[in-house]
Design a protein around this motif. Structure first.
Motif, PDB file in Angstrom:
ATOM      1  N   ALA A 171      26.761   4.073  -8.267  1.00  0.00           N
ATOM      2  CA  ALA A 171      25.356   3.732  -8.037  1.00  0.00           C
ATOM      3  C   ALA A 171      25.326   2.587  -7.042  1.00  0.00           C
ATOM      4  O   ALA A 171      26.254   1.762  -6.981  1.00  0.00           O
ATOM      5  N   PHE A 227      17.780   0.351  -7.757  1.00  0.00           N
ATOM      6  CA  PHE A 227      18.818   1.299  -7.398  1.00  0.00           C
ATOM      7  C   PHE A 227      18.368   2.197  -6.247  1.00  0.00           C
ATOM      8  O   PHE A 227      17.227   2.672  -6.226  1.00  0.00           O
ATOM      9  N   THR A 240      17.777   5.407  -4.527  1.00  0.00           N
ATOM     10  CA  THR A 240      17.460   6.685  -5.150  1.00  0.00           C
ATOM     11  C   THR A 240      16.946   7.664  -4.098  1.00  0.00           C
ATOM     12  O   THR A 240      16.264   7.270  -3.156  1.00  0.00           O
ATOM     13  N   PHE A 297      17.688   3.234 -13.389  1.00  0.00           N
ATOM     14  CA  PHE A 297      18.754   4.086 -12.863  1.00  0.00           C
ATOM     15  C   PHE A 297      18.605   5.502 -13.400  1.00  0.00           C
ATOM     16  O   PHE A 297      18.494   5.713 -14.603  1.00  0.00           O
ATOM     17  N   ALA A 353      19.949   8.850  -8.529  1.00  0.00           N
ATOM     18  CA  ALA A 353      20.474   7.549  -8.108  1.00  0.00           C
ATOM     19  C   ALA A 353      22.001   7.501  -8.148  1.00  0.00           C
ATOM     20  O   ALA A 353      22.588   6.434  -8.000  1.00  0.00           O
ATOM     21  N   ASN A 378      24.676  12.543  -2.464  1.00  0.00           N
ATOM     22  CA  ASN A 378      23.810  12.398  -3.625  1.00  0.00           C
ATOM     23  C   ASN A 378      24.101  13.500  -4.648  1.00  0.00           C
ATOM     24  O   ASN A 378      24.242  14.674  -4.294  1.00  0.00           O
TER      25      ASN A 378
END
Length: 255
Positions: free
Chosen positions: A107, A116, A118, A133, A138, A157
């Motif tokens: 992360a 975070f 994202t 999170f 994320a 991701n």
């Protein structure tokens, strides 16, 4: 018996002489003390002048050291830029590109806002900073080039299965389906060790493709509702302006 007039006339001159002598001694002592005080004041003024001169000298030396440090930092960043460009050219010249190697699930937390990084798949894969999170949107897979000595990594991701990088127009996006030149990143940890992901609590991120391949440091501006991502210069000044991130291994979050 009362003193006679003769006795009174004899004692009067003696009293006047004693009084005059006493006044003379007192005046001499006062003058001597004044001389001592003048000497002390002169010494204090000299000490103050010396202290001021020493302070100015120290300030000049500090300014010189700062200029030397800035010059050293600038030289270091330029050396990194040359090595990074050479690394990228060498990788592109390979006839058969090696597959990137998966290293960690991580992360990426913005240190200042504690939010975070994202990806919002429902919003055209927009980059955002969220306070909470999310284990998919994320979460990123960190991949490294298999070439020896390469510091370039890719960030994929977990939710969208796309790579974080730079668009043709220069924006930071996460929509590429492959780990190409525009998806190469370099992580720079303040502690100096860029290999130990569990100790990268203060890290700057450099987009390697920015500024015609020289690289550019990632910066994010955050307000109450939105945030904007951009890349600056690759040099020491650009690095100082860059946002600081904490790379958190997901095993550490889950535990």
């Amino acid at each position: 018996l009362a003193p006679t007039s003769t006795q009174m006339s004899m004692s009067s001159p003696s009293t006047k002489i004693w009084s005059k002598t006493s006044d003379t001694n007192l005046q001499a002592r006062i003058e001597q003390q004044d001389e001592h005080l003048d000497a002390i004041a002169s010494g204090l003024q000299e000490l103050l002048h010396n202290g001021s001169s020493i302070g100015e000298s120290i300030q000049q030396q500090n300014e010189l050291l700062e200029r030397l440090n800035d010059g050293t930092d600038e030289l270091t960043e330029k050396s990194k830029m040359v090595s990074r460009r050479a690394d990228r050219v060498a990788h592109r010249s390979l006839w058969r590109k090696p597959k990137p190697e998966f290293k960690y699930s991580i992360a990426i937390q913005h240190v200042e806002s504690k939010r975070f990084l994202t990806i919002e798949p429902q919003n055209k894969k927009r980059l955002a900073l969220h306070e909470q999170f999310h284990p998919d949107t994320a979460a990123f897979e960190l991949h490294s080039r298999t070439a020896e000595g390469s510091a370039l990594v890719g960030l994929k991701n977990k939710c969208t299965r796309t790579w974080l990088g730079q668009s043709t127009m220069g924006f930071i996006v996460c929509n590429s389906n492959k780990f190409g030149p525009k998806e190469e990143w370099e992580l720079d940890n303040e502690g100096g060790d860029n290999t130990d992901m569990r100790n990268m609590s203060r890290t700057r991120m450099l987009c390697a493709s920015a500024n015609w391949g020289n690289g550019g440091w990632l910066t994010v501006r955050v307000d109450e509702k939105t945030e904007s991502f951009s890349v600056g210069d690759y040099d020491a000044a650009g690095k100082k302006k860059a946002s600081i991130w904490s790379i958190v291994v997901l095993d550490d979050i889950n535990s």
